[in-house]
Design a protein around this motif. Structure first.
Motif, PDB file in Angstrom:
ATOM      1  N   UNK A  68      -6.584   0.466   0.329  1.00  0.00           N
ATOM      2  CA  UNK A  68      -6.104   0.130   1.811  1.00  0.00           C
ATOM      3  C   UNK A  68      -7.256  -0.204   2.674  1.00  0.00           C
ATOM      4  N   UNK A  69      -7.166  -0.558   3.678  1.00  0.00           N
ATOM      5  CA  UNK A  69      -8.439  -1.230   4.599  1.00  0.00           C
ATOM      6  C   UNK A  69      -8.335  -0.069   5.774  1.00  0.00           C
ATOM      7  N   UNK A  70      -7.341   0.206   6.582  1.00  0.00           N
ATOM      8  CA  UNK A  70      -7.236   1.244   7.697  1.00  0.00           C
ATOM      9  C   UNK A  70      -5.926   1.595   8.001  1.00  0.00           C
ATOM     10  N   UNK A  71      -5.796   2.488   8.911  1.00  0.00           N
ATOM     11  CA  UNK A  71      -4.740   3.156   9.385  1.00  0.00           C
ATOM     12  C   UNK A  71      -4.296   2.804  10.871  1.00  0.00           C
ATOM     13  N   UNK A  84      -7.133   3.549  13.119  1.00  0.00           N
ATOM     14  CA  UNK A  84      -7.722   4.693  12.839  1.00  0.00           C
ATOM     15  C   UNK A  84      -8.769   4.216  11.565  1.00  0.00           C
ATOM     16  N   UNK A  85      -9.759   4.828  11.418  1.00  0.00           N
ATOM     17  CA  UNK A  85     -10.684   4.382  10.423  1.00  0.00           C
ATOM     18  C   UNK A  85     -10.202   5.048   9.143  1.00  0.00           C
ATOM     19  N   UNK A  86     -10.441   4.223   8.200  1.00  0.00           N
ATOM     20  CA  UNK A  86      -9.944   4.592   6.644  1.00  0.00           C
ATOM     21  C   UNK A  86     -10.387   6.101   6.364  1.00  0.00           C
ATOM     22  N   UNK A  87     -11.514   6.610   6.911  1.00  0.00           N
ATOM     23  CA  UNK A  87     -12.092   7.567   6.495  1.00  0.00           C
ATOM     24  C   UNK A  87     -11.383   8.874   6.890  1.00  0.00           C
ATOM     25  N   UNK A  88     -10.988   8.701   8.113  1.00  0.00           N
ATOM     26  CA  UNK A  88     -10.135   9.735   8.934  1.00  0.00           C
ATOM     27  C   UNK A  88      -9.132  10.638   8.324  1.00  0.00           C
ATOM     28  N   UNK A 101       0.848  -1.289  -0.096  1.00  0.00           N
ATOM     29  CA  UNK A 101       0.073   0.216  -0.118  1.00  0.00           C
ATOM     30  C   UNK A 101       0.697   1.392  -0.194  1.00  0.00           C
ATOM     31  N   UNK A 102       0.413   2.329  -0.634  1.00  0.00           N
ATOM     32  CA  UNK A 102       0.990   3.535  -0.546  1.00  0.00           C
ATOM     33  C   UNK A 102       0.816   4.309   0.879  1.00  0.00           C
ATOM     34  N   UNK A 103       2.052   5.202   1.095  1.00  0.00           N
ATOM     35  CA  UNK A 103       2.042   5.973   2.129  1.00  0.00           C
ATOM     36  C   UNK A 103       1.154   7.111   2.280  1.00  0.00           C
ATOM     37  N   UNK A 104       0.470   7.585   3.248  1.00  0.00           N
ATOM     38  CA  UNK A 104      -0.124   8.607   3.356  1.00  0.00           C
ATOM     39  C   UNK A 104       0.810   9.880   2.791  1.00  0.00           C
TER      40      UNK A 104
END
Length: 692
Positions: A340-343, A359-363, A314-317
């Motif tokens: 991705x699925x979550x943080x 942390x939620x994926x949407x955050x 997965x890519x980094x934020x």
């Protein structure tokens, strides 16, 4: 011989069991081919029954014509196994051949030809023949496993002694020769190479007890199922946009590999590869996505498949940042590319973990109260921010600090004309170093900076301007953050130098002169002190370097004290002494008392202060007497003088090193003068008039 091919001669050997039977071995024949057989006597090469042409269900008998006249030929065919006899009559003038049909395939027959002329018969000519065995029906070959073939057939009509299964490779090299009973209709060929093309031949054998073996065969080319690749691995090699597939080629033959990569909802990506290729890289993929991979080994129209799955990293934020203030810790980021699925967030203080959260994926941000974390001012905290996809993750890092506290109890420790020293108590928490800045508030000169170790508690600046205001700032640094405290301090004004006091030969005034003090100054305070008492207190501007004092006491000792003043701050005092010129004596009196060798001198005390008097008696330019007279006894006597002579008398007031003179002349009495005398006194000269 085969019609259309060259004749081949084969020697036939006599059978030891039956002197009338010969065995001829003919090899390298082509299955299913009709051959013509001619038998020639080895002794006289006399032709006899010359040729028998066989088929699976018929025989054609050919012979050479007999010498002489023959009415007809009687051809007899006997089934050796069943004893059934069939005969044909052929006219002597007809072609020497006879055909028998509807025979049993694979059957041994005795054949005799009898020449008849009238009522006479010749000795019969005998031979044997076998109808060709029929080929098997429904021959099928299938791969029962990667290294085996299953062969299945049905027997053909007629008689069969046994079956032979022959396996050859592409080059015709015989690999297997298996003899099976006449009741067998199935066999399994093991130990073959996967994916390799083979030629499978099933031969039907049938022969009489004393006859040559005849063969009827059925041939089928077939490939075994190729083995699937092994060790199939799909690896991202740490990449977010590519996958590398690798495998070990199978044993046996493979024509090509078909490699297919796909993900849910996407069009599969397919590659055809040569059999010597064992790896392939797929690029331009989506970060964090799960992909399926299949590798098909293909050979001879058959294939075997191996499957696996893999995932790109997965890519980094992006734009990850962390900030900490007095109330909260804030993490903010932008979402990564791809799937991705979550943080997860891990906050650490060195080796210690402060919190670990999902942390939620949407955050897009995370806020945490620092009170719940117990953060220490100035300490560096690190955050590991991971993006999770399946079992893979990609972690970005950031760090931040709670700003360090300022120093405590910052005070001025010492100040003089050219230096300032400050001291402090160390702050609470952690810090790396102290930066001390000195700023000239008046001239706005560039800051002087000192970087001190974290254990420092004081700092001194030297070479400063006197009487100047400075701001001292002590900055506590931790990483890129800092906090500071400051104070304002003055350097002590510089004292004046070269202070001198002059009387300028005056008995009642003094003048003080000095060199201006270095640095900055507002004014000077000038004190005139006598006998420890301040007589006068004056202030002059900072650009004035002299001052005069009037109406002073003659001959008095004074001290002049000069102090530099700057914004209420005073310098060290500069002191110099000075003395006014003593006053001259007054009311001088000189008398000879009627004597010719005697003069007496007296006077009034000089005004002001006198240390002593010095009285000098001189005759013209020659000093005769010099007497020090106490200031308490203002008078003196000169004896043994010359009568009638005029003397010069000087009375000097002495105060310190300063003098003030009073001059007078007086004559001793001449001996012949009368007693009558006339005196005239003045402050500077005495005239003595005597009567004659």
């Amino acid at each position: 011989m085969d019609p259309g091919s060259r004749p081949t001669a084969v020697r036939c050997d006599q059978d030891g069991n039956n002197g009338y039977t010969f065995i001829c071995n003919m090899t390298e024949l082509q299955p299913g081919t009709l051959y013509e057989l001619r038998v020639i006597s080895g002794n006289d090469e006399e032709r006899s029954l010359g040729s028998i042409r066989t088929g699976s269900s018929g025989l054609r008998v050919l012979w050479s014509l007999s010498a002489g006249h023959v009415d007809w030929y009687n051809v007899t065919l006997e089934d050796v196994h069943s004893g059934m006899v069939r005969s044909n009559r052929v006219m002597g003038s007809a072609a020497p051949q006879s055909c028998f049909t509807s025979l049993v395939p694979g059957t041994l027959y005795n054949i005799s030809v009898l020449a008849i002329s009238g009522n006479k018969t010749a000795a019969p000519v005998h031979t044997i023949a076998v109808t060709a065995p029929s080929a098997v029906d429904g021959l099928q070959v299938a791969s029962s496993s990667l290294d085996s073939l299953s062969v299945l057939w049905r027997p053909g009509p007629g008689r069969v002694e046994n079956f032979k299964v022959l396996v050859t490779d592409q080059d015709g090299f015989l690999l297997r020769n298996i003899t099976l009973t006449n009741t067998t209709t199935y066999t399994k060929l093991d130990g073959l190479q996967p994916g390799t093309p083979y030629r499978v031949t099933v031969v039907t054998n049938a022969a009489g007890l004393q006859s040559s073996i005849k063969k009827k065969l059925n041939v089928l080319s077939f490939s075994s199922v190729p083995a699937a690749v092994s060790d199939l691995i799909i690896n991202n090699d740490g990449s977010s946009e590519s996958l590398r597939a690798s495998w070990t080629a199978p044993k046996g033959g493979v024509d090509f590999f078909t490699v297919t990569l796909w993900a849910s909802g996407l069009t599969p990506e397919q590659r055809i590869l040569a059999p010597n290729v064992t790896q392939l890289v797929f690029e331009g993929l989506t970060p964090g996505r799960r992909y399926q991979l299949s590798v098909n080994s293909s050979a001879g129209g058959l294939s075997s498949e191996s499957r696996t799955e893999g995932r790109t990293v997965p890519d980094q934020v992006s734009t990850l940042s962390m900030s900490i203030d007095s109330s909260k810790l804030q993490l903010s980021w932008s979402p990564p590319r791809g799937d991705w699925e979550y943080y997860s967030v891990l906050l650490t203080d060195g080796p210690a973990v402060l919190f670990n959260r999902t942390v939620s994926k949407k955050s897009r941000e995370l806020l945490v109260s620092i009170q719940s974390l117990g953060l220490v001012p100035g300490r560096l905290y690190s955050a590991e921010f991971a993006v999770h996809s399946g079992s893979l993750s990609n972690t970005a890092h950031c760090s931040s600090r709670l700003a360090p506290r300022p120093v405590q109890q910052l005070v001025l420790r010492h100040a003089d004309e050219t230096s300032l020293s400050v001291q402090w108590r160390q702050p609470v928490g952690r810090w790396d170093s102290f930066t001390v800045l000195l700023t000239d508030e008046d001239l706005a000169t560039p800051d002087t900076q000192r970087i001190l170790s974290g254990g420092s508690r004081e700092c001194t600046f030297r070479g400063l301007a006197s009487g100047r205001r400075y701001t001292v700032t002590v900055k506590t640094s931790s990483g890129t953050l800092s906090n500071s405290d400051s104070l304002t301090a003055w350097t002590t004004p510089a004292p004046v130098s070269g202070l001198q006091v002059f009387n300028l030969d005056s008995t009642d005034s003094l003048q003080a002169q000095w060199e201006l003090a270095s640095g900055d100054q507002d004014s000077y305070q000038v004190l005139l002190v006598r006998d420890s008492s301040v007589i006068k207190n004056k202030s002059v501007a900072g650009n004035i370097s002299s001052i005069s004092f009037q109406n002073l006491r003659p001959g008095a000792q004074y001290k002049v004290v000069v102090t530099t003043i700057r914004a209420g701050h005073t310098s060290r005092q500069t002191v110099a002494e000075g003395r006014t010129v003593p006053a001259a004596v007054t009311d001088v009196r000189v008398s000879n008392n009627g004597r010719t060798d005697f003069l007496t001198v007296s006077w009034n005390q000089a005004a002001g202060e006198v240390d002593s008097y010095l009285v000098t008696l001189s005759d013209r330019d020659r000093t005769l007497h010099s007497l020090a007279v106490s200031k308490f006894n203002p008078g003196c006597i000169f004896n043994s003088l010359v009568s009638g002579r005029l003397y010069n008398i000087s009375i000097t007031s002495c105060s310190g090193r300063y003098r003030n003179h009073t001059f007078i002349q007086e004559r001793t009495r001449e001996q012949f003068f009368s007693e009558s005398e006339f005196w005239v006194f003045s402050s500077m000269q005495v005239l003595i008039l005597s009567g004659f």
